[in-house]
Design a protein around this motif. Structure first.
Motif, PDB file in Angstrom:
ATOM      1  N   THR A 114      17.478   4.169   1.634  1.00 48.88           N
ATOM      2  CA  THR A 114      18.543   4.081   0.631  1.00 48.88           C
ATOM      3  C   THR A 114      19.246   5.440   0.515  1.00 48.88           C
ATOM      4  O   THR A 114      20.464   5.494   0.323  1.00 48.88           O
ATOM      5  CB  THR A 114      18.021   3.654  -0.757  1.00 48.88           C
ATOM      6  OG1 THR A 114      16.974   4.541  -1.148  1.00 48.88           O
ATOM      7  CG2 THR A 114      17.515   2.242  -0.738  1.00 48.88           C
ATOM      8  N   GLY A 115      18.497   6.511   0.688  1.00 42.99           N
ATOM      9  CA  GLY A 115      19.108   7.842   0.678  1.00 42.99           C
ATOM     10  C   GLY A 115      20.062   8.013   1.853  1.00 42.99           C
ATOM     11  O   GLY A 115      21.184   8.520   1.701  1.00 42.99           O
ATOM     12  N   LEU A 116      19.608   7.556   3.035  1.00 41.63           N
ATOM     13  CA  LEU A 116      20.444   7.657   4.238  1.00 41.63           C
ATOM     14  C   LEU A 116      21.713   6.828   4.085  1.00 41.63           C
ATOM     15  O   LEU A 116      22.801   7.242   4.492  1.00 41.63           O
ATOM     16  CB  LEU A 116      19.679   7.135   5.456  1.00 41.63           C
ATOM     17  CG  LEU A 116      18.793   8.106   6.215  1.00 41.63           C
ATOM     18  CD1 LEU A 116      18.225   7.419   7.444  1.00 41.63           C
ATOM     19  CD2 LEU A 116      19.566   9.349   6.629  1.00 41.63           C
ATOM     20  N   ASP A 117      21.528   5.653   3.473  1.00 44.49           N
ATOM     21  CA  ASP A 117      22.675   4.769   3.238  1.00 44.49           C
ATOM     22  C   ASP A 117      23.686   5.479   2.330  1.00 44.49           C
ATOM     23  O   ASP A 117      24.896   5.397   2.537  1.00 44.49           O
ATOM     24  CB  ASP A 117      22.170   3.482   2.586  1.00 44.49           C
ATOM     25  CG  ASP A 117      23.116   2.314   2.803  1.00 44.49           C
ATOM     26  OD1 ASP A 117      22.941   1.273   2.156  1.00 44.49           O
ATOM     27  OD2 ASP A 117      24.038   2.478   3.631  1.00 44.49           O
ATOM     28  N   GLY A 118      23.165   6.176   1.336  1.00 47.16           N
ATOM     29  CA  GLY A 118      24.021   6.940   0.430  1.00 47.16           C
ATOM     30  C   GLY A 118      24.788   8.018   1.161  1.00 47.16           C
ATOM     31  O   GLY A 118      25.987   8.239   0.926  1.00 47.16           O
TER      32      GLY A 118
END
Lengths: 203, 389
Positions: A114-118
Motif C-alpha cells: 500500500t505504501g508503494l501504491d501511494g
C-alpha cells in the motif's frame, strides 16, 4: 494562474514524494531482513548474491545507471522511469506476498505494497501537475501479473529455489530504486528551481 | 540398484529440459516433500555445453557445504548427493539444497520440504466474549508437522441440524486460534473440531460439543475504585461496576477480589463476594499501600446452568490505609492551589505525550496517582521497595 504559486505546490509535492521514498526505504530494510530469514540460509547471509534471474518479474531496468546519463535526464523521462519501475515492482511484491506462507510476513508485505501504491500515485500526480502524460501507467496494467488485488482465490504457487532467487532480487532492486528515487526527486527539485529562476527573469 | 529403464527415462527428461528450456543446470528432484528421518538422493545435472565436469561441483544445504563423502559422480555431467535421516525443515519455505561450481557460483537448487504428517490437534477449547463471538484455540498434535506448512481449519455445525461451516477469522497474533463472529445461535449446542492438513497427510481432532451460553466470559469490571473508610486504619472499601457489555444481564454474576501488599507477590483472594458491586477489605495493615483487582464470572447468564469463564483481572488500583501518626488526607484537593495547578499541567503534558511520543503510551494520571500513594508511605518502607514498576 500564478506561476510562483504553482511552483510552490509542485515543490511541496516533490518534497513529500521524497519523504515517502525515504520512509519506504526504511520500512523495506526491516521487511527485507525478515523475508530473507524466511527464505533461510544462505539467502540471509551477509554478502550472499545469487545470479540475477531472467524472469518476467525482473524485466524492469536496473536502478543502476551511468552518472552522466542519470544527470542529464529530462524531468519527464526521469519521472517516467520511476513510474515504470514502481509499477513493475509493485506487481512483483504483490506476487511475493501471495507466495509467502508465513501469515505475519505476508501481512507486512501487503502493508508495504500500500505504501508503494501511494508512491506510484504520488509520482503520477506529480507528472500530471507538471503537464507530462503518463503512458507507462496504462502499459504497466497489461504487463505480466494481470490479476491484481489480493487474489486470495488462487492457490499460492509452490516455493522453489528459482522463486526464492527471484524474491531476493526483487527486494534488492526495490532497495536500489528507493535509494535512487530520493536522488531523482532532489535533482528534480533543483532543476525546477533553476527553470523557475530563468522564467522569473523574463517577468 | 535403480532400474535401468527408469533411469534412462529420467536421463532423457533431464536432457530435454536442459536443452529446450535453456537451463544451465538443474537439480532433481525439484522441491520434494519428505518425511523426517527419510533418505534422499539428489542429482545435479549440468548442461554439457557448460564445459564443467561433475567432479568439480559441490553441494550446500542451507548454506553449509556438504562433505564430498556423500557425493557420487554418476556421469561427467551428473553429480549426486545422498542425505540420510533428514531433519525437519529449518524454515517453512523449504531447505535450500544448492549445486555450485568450483568457484562457488550457484548453478541450480531445490527446496526440500521435510516434516511429518499432522497428528490429531489437541486441547481444543472455546469461549464466547459477551455472547457476541466464539473464539477457539487448539494446539498441533505432533512434532514435525509445523516444519512444513500445515493448514488448520476450525469447523463447526449446529448439533442437530445445519451444515458444516468453516471459521474464517484466524488470528494473526495468536497462532492456532480462530473466531466465529457471525450467525451465532444461542440455546443450541454446537459441534466443533479442527482439521489439520499438509502435503504429507491429514488429521482431525476430537469433536467438542458446547452451548455458547456455557462458555461465556466477559470484560473485567469497570470503574474499580479503592478508598479509605474515614480514619479506619485496617480497612479499605472497594467499589466497581458490572462490565458494561453485559450490565443488564448479570443478575447472578459472581465477583472475585484479590489484593496484595505492594512489595509482595502473594495475592489474597476474596471469593464469596457474590453479586454485590462493593466490598470491604478488613484486617489490613495501617499506613500500607495495597494493590487491588476485581474480576467477573457471568454465572447463569440467560439461564445457563453452568458457571461461565472468569474474566481477566481489572487493572490494578492502588490505595493506602491511614497511618495513625499522620492524619494527612490523601485527598489532593485539600493540598492547596499549587498542587491543583501542577495536576492540571501534568494532565495536559500527558495528553501531549500520548500524541507525540509513541513510546510513552503507558503513562497516565492513574500511574501518577499510584506514585503519589506510594510517596505517602513512611520513608523507611519507601526505601525498602526494590524495583517499582
Amino acid at each position: 494562474m500564478d506561476p510562483s504559486h504553482n511552483l510552490a505546490s509542485e515543490r511541496s509535492s516533490i518534497e513529500s514524494t521524497y519523504e515517502l521514498t525515504k520512509y519506504l526505504e526504511y520500512q523495506l530494510k526491516e521487511i527485507k531482513d525478515v523475508y530473507l530469514t524466511y527464505l533461510g540460509p544462505p539467502f540471509n547471509e551477509k554478502d550472499f548474491s545469487p545470479p540475477r534471474p531472467n524472469s518476467t518479474a525482473l524485466t524492469l531496468p536496473s536502478a543502476a545507471t551511468r552518472l552522466e546519463l542519470w544527470h542529464g535526464l529530462e524531468n519527464q523521462a526521469r519521472l517516467a522511469q520511476n513510474q515504470r519501475a514502481y509499477s513493475i515492482l509493485l506487481a512483483a511484491v504483490r506476487e511475493l506476498a501471495r507466495s509467502t506462507l508465513c501469515p505475519s510476513l505476508k501481512t507486512s508485505l501487503l502493508h508495504f505494497c500500500t505504501g508503494l501504491d501511494g508512491l506510484l500515485g504520488s509520482i503520477s500526480a506529480l507528472m500530471n501537475s507538471l503537464g507530462y502524460s503518463s503512458p507507462a501507467q496504462a502499459a504497466a496494467g497489461e504487463l505480466q501479473f494481470p490479476q491484481r488485488g489480493t487474489g486470495s482465490n488462487r492457490p499460492a504457487p509452490l516455493m522453489s529455489q528459482s522463486l526464492k532467487v527471484e524474491g531476493f532480487w526483487i527486494l534488492r532492486e526495490l532497495q536500489s530504486w528507493l535509494w535512487r528515487s530520493a536522488k531523482d526527486f532532489n535533482r528534480l527539485k533543483k532543476r525546477l528551481r533553476a527553470s523557475s529562476l530563468t522564467r522569473h527573469r523574463y517577468y | 540398484v535403480p532400474q535401468s529403464s527408469g533411469l534412462c527415462g529420467l536421463y532423457l527428461l533431464i536432457r530435454s529440459l536442459l536443452e529446450t528450456a535453456g537451463y544451465v543446470a538443474i537439480v532433481y528432484p525439484q522441491d520434494p516433500v519428505l518425511r523426517m528421518g527419510s533418505n534422499l538422493t539428489a542429482s545435479c545435472w549440468v548442461h554439457p555445453e557448460l564445459g564443467v565436469h561433475a567432479n568439480s561441483l559441490f553441494w550446500t544445504l542451507n548454506g553449509h557445504q556438504l562433505p564430498s563423502s556423500l557425493y557420487r559422480v554418476l556421469s561427467p555431467t551428473n553429480l549426486s548427493v545422498t542425505l540420510a535421516g533428514l531433519n525437519a525443515s529449518r524454515q517453512t519455505s523449504g531447505d535450500n539444497l544448492v549445486c555450485h561450481n568450483h568457484k562457488g557460483h550457484i548453478l541450480a537448487g531445490s527446496c526440500l520440504y521435510v516434516g511429518m504428517p499432522p497428528e490429531k490437534p489437541v486441547n481444543l477449547t472455546c469461549w464466547s466474549r459477551n455472547t457476541k463471538d466464539l473464539t477457539c484455540s487448539w494446539a498441533p498434535g505432533g512434532k514435525g508437522e509445523t516444519n512444513i506448512s500445515t493448514l488448520y481449519k476450525l469447523k463447526y455445525k449446529l448439533r442437530w441440524y445445519g451444515t458444516e461451516k468453516e471459521c474464517e477469522d484466524y488470528s494473526h497474533t495468536q497462532p492456532y486460534s480462530c473466531s466465529i463472529t457471525q450467525d451465532l445461535h444461542l440455546f443450541t449446542p454446537y459441534e466443533i473440531w479442527v482439521e489439520a492438513s499438509n502435503r504429507l497427510g491429514r488429521a482431525t481432532s476430537d469433536v467438542i460439543i458446547l452451548d455458547i451460553l456455557d462458555v461465556v466470559t466477559t470484560d473485567p469490571p469497570s470503574g474499580v475504585t479503592v478508598s479509605r473508610l474515614g480514619q479506619l486504619e485496617d480497612q479499605l472499601s472497594v467499589r466497581w461496576e458490572a462490565p458494561p457489555a453485559l450490565k443488564d444481564f448479570l443478575f447472578k454474576a459472581k465477583y472475585q477480589i484479590r489484593y496484595r501488599l505492594e512489595e509482595s507477590q502473594d495475592w489474597k483472594v476474596m471469593n464469596d463476594v457474590g453479586n454485590q458491586t462493593s466490598c470491604r477489605l478488613a484486617g489490613l495493615r495501617p499506613g500500607t499501600v495495597y494493590f487491588v483487582q476485581v474480576r467477573c464470572n457471568p454465572v447463569g447468564i440467560y439461564g445457563s446452568r453452568k458457571a461461565g469463564i472468569w474474566s481477566e483481572w481489572s487493572h490494578p488500583t492502588a490505595a493506602s490505609t491511614p497511618h495513625s501518626e499522620r492524619l494527612m488526607s490523601c485527598d489532593s484537593k485539600s493540598s492547596g492551589d499549587s498542587n491543583s495547578t501542577l495536576r492540571r499541567e501534568l494532565k495536559q503534558f500527558l495528553g501531549w505525550v500520548k500524541k507525540h511520543a509513541y513510546g510513552c503510551s503507558s503513562m497516565s494520571m492513574k500511574l501518577y496517582d499510584q506514585w503519589r500513594v506510594d510517596m505517602q508511605k513512611s520513608p523507611k518502607t519507601r526505601n525498602q521497595v526494590g524495583k517499582h514498576r
